[in-house]
Design a protein around this motif. Structure first.
Motif, PDB file in Angstrom:
ATOM      1  N   ALA A 172       0.817  -1.220   0.000  1.00  0.00           N
ATOM      2  CA  ALA A 172       0.000   0.000   0.000  1.00  0.00           C
ATOM      3  C   ALA A 172       0.850   1.269   0.000  1.00  0.00           C
ATOM      4  CB  ALA A 172      -0.914  -0.003   1.228  1.00  0.00           C
ATOM      5  N   VAL A 173       2.162   1.104   0.097  1.00  0.00           N
ATOM      6  CA  VAL A 173       3.062   2.252   0.177  1.00  0.00           C
ATOM      7  C   VAL A 173       3.670   2.533  -1.200  1.00  0.00           C
ATOM      8  CG1 VAL A 173       5.174   3.124   1.271  1.00  0.00           C
ATOM      9  CG2 VAL A 173       3.621   1.679   2.570  1.00  0.00           C
ATOM     10  N   PRO A 174       3.527   3.772  -1.694  1.00  0.00           N
ATOM     11  CA  PRO A 174       4.159   4.123  -2.973  1.00  0.00           C
ATOM     12  C   PRO A 174       5.687   3.985  -2.889  1.00  0.00           C
ATOM     13  CG  PRO A 174       2.606   5.831  -2.293  1.00  0.00           C
ATOM     14  CD  PRO A 174       2.742   4.884  -1.146  1.00  0.00           C
ATOM     15  N   ASP A 176       8.116   5.703  -4.029  1.00  0.00           N
ATOM     16  CA  ASP A 176       8.915   6.915  -3.827  1.00  0.00           C
ATOM     17  C   ASP A 176       8.703   7.566  -2.460  1.00  0.00           C
ATOM     18  OD1 ASP A 176       6.336   7.669  -4.379  1.00  0.00           O
ATOM     19  OD2 ASP A 176       6.871   9.311  -5.729  1.00  0.00           O
ATOM     20  N   SER A 177       8.001   6.871  -1.549  1.00  0.00           N
ATOM     21  CA  SER A 177       7.758   7.416  -0.206  1.00  0.00           C
ATOM     22  C   SER A 177       9.035   7.393   0.621  1.00  0.00           C
ATOM     23  CB  SER A 177       6.706   6.578   0.528  1.00  0.00           C
ATOM     24  OG  SER A 177       5.487   6.621  -0.142  1.00  0.00           O
ATOM     25  N   GLY A 178       9.160   8.366   1.502  1.00  0.00           N
ATOM     26  CA  GLY A 178      10.264   8.369   2.452  1.00  0.00           C
ATOM     27  C   GLY A 178       9.996   7.326   3.534  1.00  0.00           C
ATOM     28  N   VAL A 179      10.973   7.090   4.377  1.00  0.00           N
ATOM     29  CA  VAL A 179      10.834   6.047   5.400  1.00  0.00           C
ATOM     30  C   VAL A 179       9.715   6.377   6.385  1.00  0.00           C
ATOM     31  CG1 VAL A 179      11.991   4.792   7.255  1.00  0.00           C
ATOM     32  CG2 VAL A 179      13.250   5.360   5.192  1.00  0.00           C
ATOM     33  N   SER A 180       9.745   7.566   6.977  1.00  0.00           N
ATOM     34  CA  SER A 180       8.731   7.888   8.002  1.00  0.00           C
ATOM     35  C   SER A 180       7.337   7.966   7.372  1.00  0.00           C
ATOM     36  CB  SER A 180       9.075   9.178   8.733  1.00  0.00           C
ATOM     37  OG  SER A 180       9.180  10.249   7.824  1.00  0.00           O
ATOM     38  N   GLU A 181       7.251   8.555   6.178  1.00  0.00           N
ATOM     39  CA  GLU A 181       5.964   8.618   5.469  1.00  0.00           C
ATOM     40  C   GLU A 181       5.464   7.205   5.149  1.00  0.00           C
ATOM     41  OE1 GLU A 181       2.947  10.283   2.752  1.00  0.00           O
ATOM     42  OE2 GLU A 181       4.420  11.494   3.809  1.00  0.00           O
ATOM     43  N   GLY A 182       6.384   6.345   4.683  1.00  0.00           N
ATOM     44  CA  GLY A 182       6.036   4.962   4.334  1.00  0.00           C
ATOM     45  C   GLY A 182       5.546   4.168   5.532  1.00  0.00           C
ATOM     46  N   ILE A 183       6.189   4.366   6.679  1.00  0.00           N
ATOM     47  CA  ILE A 183       5.771   3.668   7.902  1.00  0.00           C
ATOM     48  C   ILE A 183       4.358   4.097   8.288  1.00  0.00           C
ATOM     49  CG2 ILE A 183       6.236   3.374  10.368  1.00  0.00           C
ATOM     50  CD1 ILE A 183       9.251   3.642   9.654  1.00  0.00           C
ATOM     51  N   LYS A 184       4.093   5.407   8.204  1.00  0.00           N
ATOM     52  CA  LYS A 184       2.755   5.907   8.531  1.00  0.00           C
ATOM     53  C   LYS A 184       1.696   5.297   7.608  1.00  0.00           C
ATOM     54  CE  LYS A 184       4.394  10.349  10.249  1.00  0.00           C
ATOM     55  NZ  LYS A 184       4.570  11.759   9.916  1.00  0.00           N
ATOM     56  N   LEU A 185       1.996   5.261   6.304  1.00  0.00           N
ATOM     57  CA  LEU A 185       1.048   4.694   5.339  1.00  0.00           C
ATOM     58  C   LEU A 185       0.836   3.194   5.574  1.00  0.00           C
ATOM     59  CD1 LEU A 185       2.236   6.541   2.106  1.00  0.00           C
ATOM     60  CD2 LEU A 185       0.067   6.887   3.309  1.00  0.00           C
ATOM     61  N   ALA A 186       1.919   2.492   5.885  1.00  0.00           N
ATOM     62  CA  ALA A 186       1.815   1.051   6.142  1.00  0.00           C
ATOM     63  C   ALA A 186       0.998   0.780   7.404  1.00  0.00           C
ATOM     64  CB  ALA A 186       3.209   0.443   6.270  1.00  0.00           C
ATOM     65  N   LEU A 187       1.236   1.583   8.452  1.00  0.00           N
ATOM     66  CA  LEU A 187       0.463   1.422   9.690  1.00  0.00           C
ATOM     67  C   LEU A 187      -1.010   1.723   9.457  1.00  0.00           C
ATOM     68  CD1 LEU A 187       2.949   2.938  12.289  1.00  0.00           C
ATOM     69  CD2 LEU A 187       2.284   0.548  12.069  1.00  0.00           C
ATOM     70  N   LYS A 188      -1.297   2.717   8.624  1.00  0.00           N
ATOM     71  CA  LYS A 188      -2.688   3.047   8.280  1.00  0.00           C
ATOM     72  C   LYS A 188      -3.328   1.861   7.567  1.00  0.00           C
ATOM     73  CE  LYS A 188      -3.246   7.436   7.401  1.00  0.00           C
ATOM     74  NZ  LYS A 188      -3.289   8.740   6.727  1.00  0.00           N
ATOM     75  N   ALA A 189      -2.589   1.252   6.634  1.00  0.00           N
ATOM     76  CA  ALA A 189      -3.082   0.083   5.898  1.00  0.00           C
ATOM     77  C   ALA A 189      -3.320  -1.085   6.850  1.00  0.00           C
ATOM     78  CB  ALA A 189      -2.126  -0.306   4.802  1.00  0.00           C
ATOM     79  N   LEU A 190      -2.437  -1.265   7.821  1.00  0.00           N
ATOM     80  CA  LEU A 190      -2.576  -2.355   8.792  1.00  0.00           C
ATOM     81  C   LEU A 190      -3.774  -2.124   9.711  1.00  0.00           C
ATOM     82  CD1 LEU A 190       1.160  -2.947   9.653  1.00  0.00           C
ATOM     83  CD2 LEU A 190      -0.400  -4.659   8.763  1.00  0.00           C
ATOM     84  N   SER A 191      -4.062  -0.879  10.045  1.00  0.00           N
ATOM     85  CA  SER A 191      -5.199  -0.598  10.932  1.00  0.00           C
ATOM     86  C   SER A 191      -6.535  -0.869  10.247  1.00  0.00           C
ATOM     87  CB  SER A 191      -5.144   0.836  11.460  1.00  0.00           C
ATOM     88  OG  SER A 191      -5.368   1.751  10.400  1.00  0.00           O
ATOM     89  N   LYS A 192      -6.561  -0.757   8.916  1.00  0.00           N
ATOM     90  CA  LYS A 192      -7.776  -1.030   8.155  1.00  0.00           C
ATOM     91  C   LYS A 192      -7.996  -2.526   7.941  1.00  0.00           C
ATOM     92  CE  LYS A 192      -7.565   3.320   5.635  1.00  0.00           C
ATOM     93  NZ  LYS A 192      -7.275   3.945   4.330  1.00  0.00           N
ATOM     94  N   ALA A 193      -6.918  -3.301   8.016  1.00  0.00           N
ATOM     95  CA  ALA A 193      -7.016  -4.733   7.726  1.00  0.00           C
ATOM     96  C   ALA A 193      -7.738  -5.489   8.821  1.00  0.00           C
ATOM     97  CB  ALA A 193      -5.611  -5.309   7.546  1.00  0.00           C
TER      98      ALA A 193
END
Length: 193
Positions: A172-174, A176-193
């Motif tokens: 779910a993480v693009p 070209d995302s940075g590390v901190s941005e990518g972690i936030k997006l991944a955690l958001k994806a995990l919270s929806k799962a």
């Protein structure tokens, strides 16, 4: 004791080499992955080494990379896996393949290596989980440049998510995302799962 050897390659008899270091010939056992990348006879060779001291012998093992040597050292720490078995494993599969098998918990890939049965394969998967799998596998997957997926994956694993959950969230993480941005997006994806 002996961490590195540099000299002239005199003989190649798989899996053993004879390396001349200023008049002293050292017998060194190497995995086939290292053997295939050796220079021709008479050329200079540099190997990282591991010296195994047994009651009946001192055996020098050589490796073409630090990852191979580190993996060998992890393997010989496991009960029932000696130096010869570890050499066989590294000859039968690359470090990245072994790390992937551990990461995905695929015992079948390990049993294809000669001398590795089902029980030994399961013990390897259990003992190496977390020590080898995620770190090396994600490093092998990481591409140069702006791709931070390896760092994001390692962060998710450190937070306690399983390898499978982390990899699904990583999709779910693009790229070209940075590390901190990518972690936030991944955690958001995990919270929806």
């Amino acid at each position: 004791m002996i961490g590195r050897i540099a000299g002239t390659l005199i003989e190649k008899n798989p899996p053993q080499l004879l390396i001349d270091c200023q008049g002293v010939g050292y017998e060194v056992d190497v995995p086939m992955s290292t053997f295939y990348h050796l220079p021709p006879l008479g050329e200079k060779v540099v190997l990282l080494t591991h010296l195994a001291i047994r009651e009946d012998a001192h055996v020098l093992f050589g490796f073409g990379s630090a990852e191979e040597r580190a993996t060998f050292r992890q393997l010989i720490k496991i009960s029932g896996v000696g130096a010869r078995t570890a050499l066989s494993i590294l000859s039968g599969m690359s470090v990245a393949d072994l790390a992937q098998a551990v990461s995905m918990q695929e015992a079948g890939r390990l049993t294809r290596v000669p001398g590795i049965g089902k029980k030994t394969a399961e013990r390897l998967l259990l003992e190496l989980k977390g020590k080898l799998g995620a770190d090396l596998f994600s490093a092998a997957e990481a591409s140069p440049g702006g791709d931070h997926s390896a760092d994001i994956l390692n962060a998710l694993l450190a937070l306690g998510y399983s390898d499978k959950e982390a990899r699904i969230a990583l999709k779910a993480v693009p790229k070209d995302s940075g590390v901190s941005e990518g972690i936030k997006l991944a955690l958001k994806a995990l919270s929806k799962a």
